[in-house]
Write a protein that holds these residues in place. Structure first.
Motif, short mmCIF file in Angstrom:
data_model
loop_
_atom_site.label_atom_id
_atom_site.label_comp_id
_atom_site.label_asym_id
_atom_site.label_seq_id
_atom_site.Cartn_x
_atom_site.Cartn_y
_atom_site.Cartn_z
N GLN A 141 32.31 42.67 29.88
CA GLN A 141 32.48 43.71 28.87
C GLN A 141 31.89 45.04 29.35
OE1 GLN A 141 34.25 43.48 25.99
NE2 GLN A 141 34.81 41.46 26.74
N PHE A 142 30.68 45.00 29.90
CA PHE A 142 30.05 46.23 30.38
C PHE A 142 30.85 46.81 31.54
CE2 PHE A 142 27.01 48.79 32.80
CZ PHE A 142 26.52 49.61 31.79
N TYR A 143 31.30 45.96 32.43
CA TYR A 143 32.09 46.39 33.59
C TYR A 143 33.36 47.12 33.13
CZ TYR A 143 34.19 45.82 38.27
OH TYR A 143 34.75 46.02 39.50
N LYS A 144 34.02 46.58 32.12
CA LYS A 144 35.23 47.20 31.60
C LYS A 144 34.91 48.56 30.95
CE LYS A 144 37.98 45.36 28.08
NZ LYS A 144 38.80 44.40 27.48
N LEU A 145 33.86 48.62 30.15
CA LEU A 145 33.48 49.87 29.50
C LEU A 145 33.06 50.93 30.53
CD1 LEU A 145 31.51 48.44 26.46
CD2 LEU A 145 33.69 49.66 26.37
#
Length: 142
Positions: free
Chosen positions: A84-88
């Motif tokens: 999730q953090f990687y995508k954001l």
């Protein structure tokens, strides 16, 4: 630096630094799964509007006061938080890791990072002895 989350026992805290554009998560002592997830979830929530690509993971432990985190919380980090953090962060993440003092936590950190990398998440990671060194690196992490 602004506080995003602080557990009542102060075992898990997360911050945002708008001046340099990074997040900081600090863990110490015995961290419950609920507090662990809450600290990381606060970062995810903030990253929706401030998608900083830099994060410091700071483990404060020693032989007298070792860090304790449930395995299920660490699994959640690898399977949920990291993607999730990687995508954001638009698939570009710089991670400053403040090295744990105990061998167990050092080994756990390497295992978790290995699992994250196997999910095709590419990170630029650097290791530091002190949190201040990691904060300085955040100014220019290349």
């Amino acid at each position: 630096m602004n506080l995003l989350y602080k557990s009542s026992d102060e075992s898990a805290t997360s911050y945002i630094c708008d001046e340099t554009g990074y997040y900081l998560i600090r863990l110490q002592s015995k961290v419950s799964e609920q507090n662990y997830k809450a600290a990381y979830s606060a970062v995810l929530e903030s990253a929706k509007t401030k998608p900083y690509q830099k994060i410091i993971l700071s483990v404060i432990d020693d032989d007298e006061n070792p860090l304790s985190v449930p395995f299920s919380a660490r699994s959640w980090f690898a399977s949920y938080f990291s993607p999730q953090f990687y995508k954001l962060a638009q698939n570009q993440v710089d991670v400053g890791i403040v090295k744990p003092k105990t061998k167990l936590q050092t080994n756990m950190m390497h295992v978790i990072l290995g699992v994250v990398e196997k999910t095709n998440i590419k990170i630029n990671a650097a290791y530091f002895d002190k949190e201040e060194e990691a904060k300085e690196w955040m100014k220019c992490p290349t």
